[in-house]
Design an enzyme around this catalytic site. Structure first.
Site, PDB file in Angstrom:
ATOM      1  N   ASN A 136       0.847  -1.232   0.009  1.00  0.00           N
ATOM      2  CA  ASN A 136      -0.104   0.072   0.036  1.00  0.00           C
ATOM      3  C   ASN A 136       0.783   1.167  -0.083  1.00  0.00           C
ATOM      4  O   ASN A 136       0.174   2.324  -0.151  1.00  0.00           O
ATOM      5  CB  ASN A 136      -0.951   0.173   1.247  1.00  0.00           C
ATOM      6  N   GLN A 175      -5.269  -3.637  -2.087  1.00  0.00           N
ATOM      7  CA  GLN A 175      -4.791  -2.480  -2.916  1.00  0.00           C
ATOM      8  C   GLN A 175      -5.097  -3.000  -4.390  1.00  0.00           C
ATOM      9  O   GLN A 175      -4.837  -2.410  -5.363  1.00  0.00           O
ATOM     10  CB  GLN A 175      -3.567  -1.860  -2.791  1.00  0.00           C
ATOM     11  N   CYS A 316      -2.481   5.962   7.919  1.00  0.00           N
ATOM     12  CA  CYS A 316      -2.687   5.788   9.425  1.00  0.00           C
ATOM     13  C   CYS A 316      -1.163   6.142   9.897  1.00  0.00           C
ATOM     14  O   CYS A 316      -0.973   6.682  10.996  1.00  0.00           O
ATOM     15  CB  CYS A 316      -2.958   4.382   9.585  1.00  0.00           C
TER      16      CYS A 316
HETATM   17  N1  PLP Z   1      -4.659  -3.418   3.922  1.00  0.00           N
HETATM   18  C1  PLP Z   1      -4.239  -2.557   3.116  1.00  0.00           C
HETATM   19  C2  PLP Z   1      -3.062  -3.019   2.137  1.00  0.00           C
HETATM   20  C3  PLP Z   1      -4.494  -1.327   2.931  1.00  0.00           C
HETATM   21  O1  PLP Z   1      -4.043  -0.657   2.130  1.00  0.00           O
HETATM   22  C4  PLP Z   1      -5.492  -1.141   4.181  1.00  0.00           C
HETATM   23  C5  PLP Z   1      -5.914   0.294   4.021  1.00  0.00           C
HETATM   24  O2  PLP Z   1      -5.365   1.294   3.914  1.00  0.00           O
HETATM   25  C6  PLP Z   1      -6.077  -1.921   4.994  1.00  0.00           C
HETATM   26  C7  PLP Z   1      -5.401  -3.163   4.942  1.00  0.00           C
HETATM   27  C8  PLP Z   1      -6.801  -1.739   6.082  1.00  0.00           C
HETATM   28  O3  PLP Z   1      -8.077  -1.327   5.530  1.00  0.00           O
HETATM   29  P1  PLP Z   1      -9.192  -0.773   6.584  1.00  0.00           P
HETATM   30  O4  PLP Z   1      -8.989   0.331   7.077  1.00  0.00           O
HETATM   31  O5  PLP Z   1     -10.378  -0.628   5.223  1.00  0.00           O
HETATM   32  O6  PLP Z   1      -9.663  -1.940   7.328  1.00  0.00           O
END
Ligand code: PLP
Length: 375
Positions: A136, A175, A316
């Site tokens: 991501n 992603q 985040c």
């Molecule tokens: N995994 C990946 C690779 C992500 O990019 C994200 C979100 O940014 C998540 C997990 C977590 O997703 P969510 O916040 O919708 O639970």
């Protein structure tokens, strides 16, 4: 506004919203209720799950709907003994894995998994390996088929030696669904995480594909929905929206791939004074730039003033002011990390915006360099 942060969030597509609307009002019934209108809702819900499942070569009964990818990753990893996870994984994998004896697998300088490191760490007690399909922060596409082939060989070897410990492969494909044609059999995964929020669907809706021979323990207990693994009244509008978003993603996959590859080329040739971080093995809508000696946090802020929205990495981590563990893992220095900017384009953009963004980013970087000369 020029929004270049589609890896953080995508707006809900109007067609997705339209598909969801009736299920908030007219078709509000609890799918578990006994009367006819509720049974229709239950059947629409199952049909939507089938659409999502078929898009990855699975069956509706293989999918557990969750409240997003974080929950799907938690469901996949919780209670697993001895987990290996790629060091560049999202925190929703890393922070669970480390609770269950997790050990990181290293990546090479290009962000791709170090298969030799993986091989040396799959000892006989390892139960699960978790490697995201697309990272991501960098957009790096991991060679899942090669990884699953290695795991298959190790499983055969365990069998030959009479070792009963199972070995599962999980991949977070949050992603990936926009630009990759995913098939669980081809990838050779036992568990796969999907995320509606990254494909122009609603936030807080995700799914975990669970191969029929894998037994998981529930995270929540209650009414027994989702095969007892995820109790709670079904999020019918969310899943209807998720299915529509999946359909649209499939429909536009090839066209978007070509478009983003062109935009990437244009942006990279028009931008000035950067080092490209994700040179290879990346999805075409990810560009990670490093401006040496410049504070990328300041660039984000200065670009926002010009209505250009970008990020320094995972939303985040950025909001907590933490140094990116992904950029550290690929060997960037602290100074390079501090100067790194992530641009991810998507369906809110057009060709003109790409040229406009390049011009404005160049101007902002140039004025920042001028300012630093005087400091
Ligand atoms: N995994 C990946 C690779 C992500 O990019 C994200 C979100 O940014 C998540 C997990 C977590 O997703 P969510 O916040 O919708 O639970």
């Amino acid at each position: 506004m020029i929004y270049l942060d589609h890896a953080a969030a995508t707006p809900v597509n109007p067609k997705v919203l339209k598909a969801m609307e009736p299920y908030f009002s007219h078709d509000f019934f609890n799918p578990s209720a006994a009367y006819l209108p509720a049974k229709k809702v239950a059947s629409d819900y199952e049909a939507a799950k089938a659409t999502i499942a078929h898009a990855i070569g699975a069956k509706a009964s293989d999918l557990i709907i969750t409240a997003g990818a974080t929950e799907a990753n938690n469901l996949a990893l919780t209670n697993m003994a001895n987990v290996l996870y790629l060091e560049t994984e999202h925190d929703s994998v890393r922070n669970v894995a480390t609770r269950y004896g997790g050990e990181p697998i290293e990546v090479l300088k290009n962000g791709v998994i170090d298969l030799r490191d993986l091989k040396s760490k799959i000892t006989d007690n390892i139960e699960l390996v978790s490697v995201s399909l697309v990272n991501n922060e960098l957009g790096t596409i991991q060679p899942l088929t090669e990884i699953s082939e290695l795991i298959r060989e190790i499983k055969l070897d365990r069998l030959r030696r009479g070792i009963k410990q199972k070995l599962l492969l999980h991949s977070d494909a949050s992603q990936a669904l926009n630009l990759l044609d995913i098939n669980v059999a081809r990838l050779g995964v036992d568990l796969l995480t999907l995320n509606a929020a990254k494909i122009y669907g609603p936030k807080g809706v995700g799914a975990l594909y669970v191969s029929h021979d894998v037994k998981l323990l529930p995270l929540t207990y209650g009414g027994g929905q989702e095969k007892g693994l995820r109790s709670g009244t079904e999020n019918v509008p969310g899943v209807i929206g998720f299915a529509k978003a999946v359909e649209l993603a499939k429909e536009h996959l090839n066209g978007n791939r070509k478009k983003y590859a062109t935009w990437r080329k244009h942006l990279l040739s028009e931008l000035q004074g950067y080092e490209l971080v994700n040179k290879k093995h990346s999805l075409d809508n990810f560009i990670v730039l490093c401006y040496n000696g410049i504070d990328a946090e300041r660039l984000v802020f200065l670009l926002e003033e010009k209505q250009i929205y970008v990020s320094t990495g995972a939303a985040c981590a950025a909001s907590k002011g933490q140094k990116s563990h992904v950029l550290s893992a690929i060997g960037l220095t602290d100074e390079q990390i501090a100067g790194s900017l992530r641009l991810t384009f998507g369906e809110t953009n057009d060709e003109n915006q790409i040229h406009e963004a390049a011009k404005i980013i160049n101007a902002v970087v140039a004025s920042e360099k001028e300012r630093l000369k005087d400091v």
